[in-house]
Write a protein that holds these residues in place. Structure first.
Motif, PDB file in Angstrom:
ATOM      1  N   ALA A  87       2.025   2.367  -3.354  1.00 28.63           N
ATOM      2  CA  ALA A  87       0.947   3.022  -4.103  1.00 28.63           C
ATOM      3  C   ALA A  87       0.651   4.408  -3.525  1.00 28.63           C
ATOM      4  O   ALA A  87       0.434   5.368  -4.269  1.00 28.63           O
ATOM      5  CB  ALA A  87      -0.303   2.142  -4.092  1.00 28.63           C
ATOM      6  N   VAL A  88       0.642   4.528  -2.195  1.00 29.52           N
ATOM      7  CA  VAL A  88       0.418   5.843  -1.567  1.00 29.52           C
ATOM      8  C   VAL A  88       1.488   6.831  -2.048  1.00 29.52           C
ATOM      9  O   VAL A  88       1.179   7.982  -2.390  1.00 29.52           O
ATOM     10  CB  VAL A  88       0.436   5.728  -0.021  1.00 29.52           C
TER      11      VAL A  88
ATOM     12  N   GLY B 268      -0.214  -3.701 -10.993  1.00 28.22           N
ATOM     13  CA  GLY B 268      -0.151  -3.366  -9.565  1.00 28.22           C
ATOM     14  C   GLY B 268      -1.468  -3.643  -8.868  1.00 28.22           C
ATOM     15  O   GLY B 268      -2.005  -2.790  -8.145  1.00 28.22           O
TER      16      GLY B 268
ATOM     17  N   GLU C 220       0.835  -1.207   0.000  1.00 30.43           N
ATOM     18  CA  GLU C 220       0.000   0.000   0.000  1.00 30.43           C
ATOM     19  C   GLU C 220       0.871   1.260   0.000  1.00 30.43           C
ATOM     20  O   GLU C 220       0.524   2.262  -0.625  1.00 30.43           O
ATOM     21  CB  GLU C 220      -0.864   0.055   1.266  1.00 30.43           C
TER      22      GLU C 220
ATOM     23  N   ALA D 107       3.162   6.779  -4.834  1.00 26.83           N
ATOM     24  CA  ALA D 107       2.889   7.126  -6.237  1.00 26.83           C
ATOM     25  C   ALA D 107       1.763   8.161  -6.305  1.00 26.83           C
ATOM     26  O   ALA D 107       1.851   9.151  -7.039  1.00 26.83           O
ATOM     27  CB  ALA D 107       2.516   5.877  -7.033  1.00 26.83           C
ATOM     28  N   GLY D 108       0.708   7.937  -5.514  1.00 27.95           N
ATOM     29  CA  GLY D 108      -0.415   8.884  -5.498  1.00 27.95           C
ATOM     30  C   GLY D 108       0.011  10.251  -4.988  1.00 27.95           C
ATOM     31  O   GLY D 108      -0.391  11.287  -5.528  1.00 27.95           O
TER      32      GLY D 108
ATOM     33  N   LEU E   6       4.021  -0.629 -10.731  1.00 29.32           N
ATOM     34  CA  LEU E   6       3.608   0.782 -10.636  1.00 29.32           C
ATOM     35  C   LEU E   6       4.832   1.711 -10.674  1.00 29.32           C
ATOM     36  O   LEU E   6       4.956   2.561 -11.550  1.00 29.32           O
ATOM     37  CB  LEU E   6       2.795   0.971  -9.348  1.00 29.32           C
TER      38      LEU E   6
ATOM     39  N   MET F  11       4.097  -4.410  -6.622  1.00 36.10           N
ATOM     40  CA  MET F  11       3.669  -3.004  -6.695  1.00 36.10           C
ATOM     41  C   MET F  11       4.824  -2.124  -7.188  1.00 36.10           C
ATOM     42  O   MET F  11       4.619  -1.220  -7.996  1.00 36.10           O
ATOM     43  CB  MET F  11       3.163  -2.542  -5.332  1.00 36.10           C
TER      44      MET F  11
ATOM     45  N   PRO G  82      -5.063   2.718  -2.557  1.00 39.40           N
ATOM     46  CA  PRO G  82      -3.994   3.463  -1.875  1.00 39.40           C
ATOM     47  C   PRO G  82      -3.335   4.538  -2.746  1.00 39.40           C
ATOM     48  O   PRO G  82      -2.872   5.555  -2.212  1.00 39.40           O
ATOM     49  CB  PRO G  82      -2.992   2.386  -1.447  1.00 39.40           C
ATOM     50  N   THR G  83      -3.308   4.363  -4.073  1.00 39.14           N
ATOM     51  CA  THR G  83      -2.815   5.440  -4.936  1.00 39.14           C
ATOM     52  C   THR G  83      -3.748   6.645  -4.798  1.00 39.14           C
ATOM     53  O   THR G  83      -3.299   7.789  -4.660  1.00 39.14           O
ATOM     54  CB  THR G  83      -2.748   4.983  -6.412  1.00 39.14           C
TER      55      THR G  83
ATOM     56  N   GLY H 184      -3.581  -1.797  -5.921  1.00 39.68           N
ATOM     57  CA  GLY H 184      -2.958  -0.500  -5.666  1.00 39.68           C
ATOM     58  C   GLY H 184      -3.817   0.718  -5.987  1.00 39.68           C
ATOM     59  O   GLY H 184      -3.414   1.845  -5.684  1.00 39.68           O
TER      60      GLY H 184
ATOM     61  N   GLY I  61      -2.991   8.493  -1.437  1.00 39.54           N
ATOM     62  CA  GLY I  61      -1.823   9.382  -1.480  1.00 39.54           C
ATOM     63  C   GLY I  61      -2.141  10.675  -2.222  1.00 39.54           C
ATOM     64  O   GLY I  61      -1.750  11.772  -1.813  1.00 39.54           O
ATOM     65  N   LEU I  62      -2.912  10.535  -3.304  1.00 34.86           N
ATOM     66  CA  LEU I  62      -3.321  11.696  -4.092  1.00 34.86           C
ATOM     67  C   LEU I  62      -4.286  12.589  -3.306  1.00 34.86           C
ATOM     68  O   LEU I  62      -4.144  13.814  -3.292  1.00 34.86           O
ATOM     69  CB  LEU I  62      -3.968  11.211  -5.401  1.00 34.86           C
TER      70      LEU I  62
END
Lengths: 181, 199
Positions: free
Chosen positions: A55-56, B50, A52, A58-59, A86, A82, B56-57, B53, B60-61
């Motif tokens: 991914a966090v 992924g 996670e 990346a976000g 990603l 991941m 959770p992506t 994912g 974060g955004l």
């Protein structure tokens, strides 16, 4: 820098504008976790599993923020797809701090295989590993890793060895008594 | 297509009509094709891998852009693989984030194998159990209208599970170069200067 690598890590996070710190706890990370929690400018994101955090991060980058991801070495095993899918595919910057188990002085056999696998497995999916075994090494590697990831566009993991954070003691009470004799 | 089940493309068309300027992350497989087919724009981050994912992506955004709304559009299998992220999201309580699960109760991309969501696993209940305050399961047009109202009001964090037919639409592929999609998205959200010259 002084000897407390966790305090150094926190100042370096501030210097580099880290706004999110995502982690699965580890004993070796408790100092940085505490400092991050006490810092109102850093959003702490505790995770249920390490992928996670990839991914966090990346976000966060998609939204213009820098996120550091922290975990114990066992958790590296959870992150691999991941990172490959990603982070590496999209060339997201990634900065990880990994506190080692199955490393120098380890006495728990269940930790050994993953401890040995951390570097080759991370390298295989495109993450550069910077190994640190002293407080000075750790500060240097964190500084270097933050530059390489968020400016150089790389995926970097700083591996904090058990020589620095110490090996966890595992012995039955009777054995401890005997050892104390 | 069975008569009384919602069709994914109709669902996504209806949702995107009220998207406004929300940022959208799509999970691998059909949700990515759906988003590309119905509402292709630079503020879409299309995920092609992924698995687990997408949510959770989105988190974060959402934390990085608290003034923007973030929608994660994904499938039941993808969300199930990252189901712990419901707990991770609930802990943050982002007031700008919705996870919309297109639940066809199957693994569509791999040959329509049955998924646990068709055999008792309830993703909305799992989200509620993780601490997500607003959860919905949508089974028909009337309930879809309720979801549209909730999305317009922005009652977030929200997890909405939409039961849909297994039928898919035409495969419309967005750009498959992840670096291009990332940079396009960042340029749209941050402006080209900040996107390409981060400091």
């Amino acid at each position: 820098m002084s000897g407390d690598w966790s305090a150094n890590a926190h100042s370096l996070f501030k210097e580099h504008g880290i706004k999110q710190v995502a982690y699965v706890p580890d004993a070796g990370l408790s100092g940085i976790i505490k400092a991050s929690l006490a810092d109102n400018d850093i959003q702490t994101v505790p995770l249920t599993t390490e992928e996670e955090g990839i991914a966090v991060a990346a976000g966060a980058w998609l939204g213009g923020q820098k996120c550091a991801v922290m975990m114990q070495s066992s958790g590296v095993g959870n992150t691999i797809n991941m990172i490959a899918s990603l982070t590496t595919t999209c060339a997201f910057p990634l900065f990880m701090i990994v506190t080692m188990r199955g490393d120098y002085g380890e006495s728990n056999p269940w930790q050994m295989p993953m401890g040995r696998a951390v570097e080759p497995v991370l390298e295989a999916v495109g993450v550069r590993c910077l190994r640190a075994d002293t407080a000075e090494d750790a500060a240097d590697a964190i500084q270097a890793g933050l530059m390489m990831s968020f400016h150089g566009g790389e995926a970097v993991a700083v591996l904090i060895g058990q020589k620095l954070i110490g090996a966890k003691a595992f012995s039955a009470p009777a054995a401890q008594d005997a050892a104390g004799d | 297509m069975s008569k009384n089940k919602l069709f994914r493309r109709d669902v996504v068309t209806k949702l995107m009509a009220v998207r406004g300027d929300a940022l959208c992350i799509s999970g691998l497989g059909s949700p990515t094709w759906d988003l590309a087919a119905i509402d292709h724009r630079p503020e879409n981050f299309y995920i092609w891998g992924g698995m687990g994912g997408a949510a959770p992506t989105g988190l974060g955004l959402a934390l990085a852009q608290p003034d923007r709304t973030v929608w994660v559009l994904t499938g039941d299998g993808e969300q199930l693989m990252g189901v712990g992220s419901f707990s991770t999201i609930a802990l943050q309580q982002p007031k700008n984030m919705a996870v919309i699960v297109l639940d066809n109760e199957h693994y569509g991309e791999t040959g329509m194998q049955a998924a646990p969501t068709g055999r008792g696993t309830d993703l909305a209940a799992m989200a509620a159990g993780a601490g997500i305050g607003n959860t919905m399961t949508i089974r028909n047009e009337a309930e879809l209208d309720e979801l549209v109202a909730v999305l317009k009001k922005g009652q977030f964090p929200l997890v909405a599970v939409i039961k849909i037919d297994v039928a898919t639409g035409e495969t419309i592929m967005p750009p498959r170069d992840g670096k291009f999609v990332k940079n396009t998205f960042r340029s749209a959200v941050l402006g080209p200067d900040k996107a390409l010259h981060p400091n």
